[in-house]
Design an enzyme around this catalytic site. Structure first.
Site, PDB file in Angstrom:
ATOM      1  N   HIS A  37       8.783 -27.994 -28.856  1.00 47.71           N
ATOM      2  CA  HIS A  37       7.482 -28.202 -29.505  1.00 47.71           C
ATOM      3  C   HIS A  37       7.634 -28.203 -31.025  1.00 47.71           C
ATOM      4  CE1 HIS A  37       6.036 -26.316 -25.618  1.00 47.71           C
ATOM      5  NE2 HIS A  37       5.267 -27.381 -25.694  1.00 47.71           N
ATOM      6  N   GLN A  61      -5.357 -30.806 -15.174  1.00 48.75           N
ATOM      7  CA  GLN A  61      -4.077 -31.454 -14.871  1.00 48.75           C
ATOM      8  C   GLN A  61      -3.206 -30.626 -13.927  1.00 48.75           C
ATOM      9  OE1 GLN A  61      -2.980 -31.395 -19.223  1.00 48.75           O
ATOM     10  NE2 GLN A  61      -0.913 -31.204 -18.426  1.00 48.75           N
ATOM     11  N   SER A 186       8.602 -25.172 -20.950  1.00 50.80           N
ATOM     12  CA  SER A 186       7.958 -23.851 -20.795  1.00 50.80           C
ATOM     13  C   SER A 186       8.174 -23.332 -19.379  1.00 50.80           C
ATOM     14  CB  SER A 186       6.461 -23.954 -21.078  1.00 50.80           C
ATOM     15  OG  SER A 186       6.255 -24.595 -22.315  1.00 50.80           O
TER      16      SER A 186
END
Ligand code: PAF
Length: 281
Positions: A37, A61, A186
């Site tokens: 990120h 999502q 992640s």
């Protein structure tokens, strides 16, 4: 860096940033930030005068049996990282700000949203398209920066940005990898040490297959070999290993244009995705 949760305050802060005539690059995230990120933020800083990041763990999502409730959340640590990297605004709305009562304008991802990851995660890309359209409308950036690790998402968002006609340039940033070759994600937080070791087969199998295809070996046989290698390493199921057109993501069985090799497979309870560029000689 301002942390903002309210739309009116966001609009005011964005107007203040734009007052000097500078440009805005936007980095949408779901938090749990890692160096992948931060590479997006660094690219955003190179592109524009100001960087706005968002953190929103988007419920639309996630499928019913997916990890919405356990998705890693650590906003304080994320905010400190974003501030260090020079973000001007962190947009961190609650779900009722993103989807107020009566919100009824979902955005469809289009036909590409039903393939590859969309086949394994029905509705996932419609959820992504909906939240990204909302975020674009709220932030109205000049640039929006996404990782190539989610290559299908990037292709869907490029098409979406064109369809929406908001004049936002979509920027893709190459995947960041750790020393073992894993694409940073992640969701790696869910892997046990043994799974992490076994999962190295994913970038390795893709690397070997990309090289073999570039050297002219038959595509279908090479993909089948890569799939068998993932299964032997303990991935179960292997959802797909495919060669696709780098731009349209149309399936390819010969390397006659720039392509992307994409794979998704489950290691224990963690579904991993990865992809590599494959270029014709
Ligand atoms: O890639 C992500 O983190 C998410 O899918 C995104 C683009 C922030 C939308 O929720």
């Amino acid at each position: 860096m301002q942390i903002i949760r309210d739309l009116a305050l966001l609009e005011q802060a964005l107007a203040d940033l734009r007052a000097d005539g500078g440009t805005i690059a936007f980095v949408p995230t779901m938090g749990a930030l890692h160096p992948g990120h931060l590479a997006l933020v660094a690219e955003a800083r190179r592109r524009a005068s100001h960087v706005v990041a968002s953190i929103f763990v988007n419920p639309t999502q996630f499928g019913e049996n997916e990890d919405l409730s356990t998705y890693p959340r650590r906003e304080n640590a994320d905010a400190a990282l974003l501030e260090q990297e020079g973000c001007a605004i962190l947009w961190a709305p609650e779900a009722d700000v993103m989807y107020p009562d009566g919100f009824e304008t979902p955005v469809a991802a289009g036909p590409l949203g039903a393939e590859l990851d969309g086949a394994a995660r029905p509705g996932h890309f419609d959820g992504v398209a909906t939240v990204v359209a909302r975020l674009f409308d709220q932030v109205r950036p000049d640039f929006a920066v996404f990782g190539e690790k989610d290559y299908q998402q990037l292709a869907i968002i490029r098409a979406l940005a064109q369809r929406l006609g908001l004049g936002i340039e979509i920027v893709g940033v190459p995947t960041q990898r750790d020393a073992d070759g894993h694409a940073l994600s992640s969701r790696h937080a869910y892997l046990s040490e043994d799974e992490r070791r076994d999962a190295r087969a994913l970038p390795r199998a893709l690397g070997e297959a990309a090289q073999a295809i570039q050297l002219g070996q038959p595509v279908d046989e090479t993909l089948a070999r890569a799939r068998a290698r993932l299964e032997a390493a303990g991935f179960d199921p292997v959802d797909y290993v495919e060669l696709r057109d780098a731009e349209t993501l149309a399936p390819l069985s010969t390397l006659d244009r720039p392509a992307r090799l994409l794979a998704a497979a489950r290691m224990g309870r963690t579904r991993l995705i990865d992809n590599l560029p494959v270029l014709p000689a």
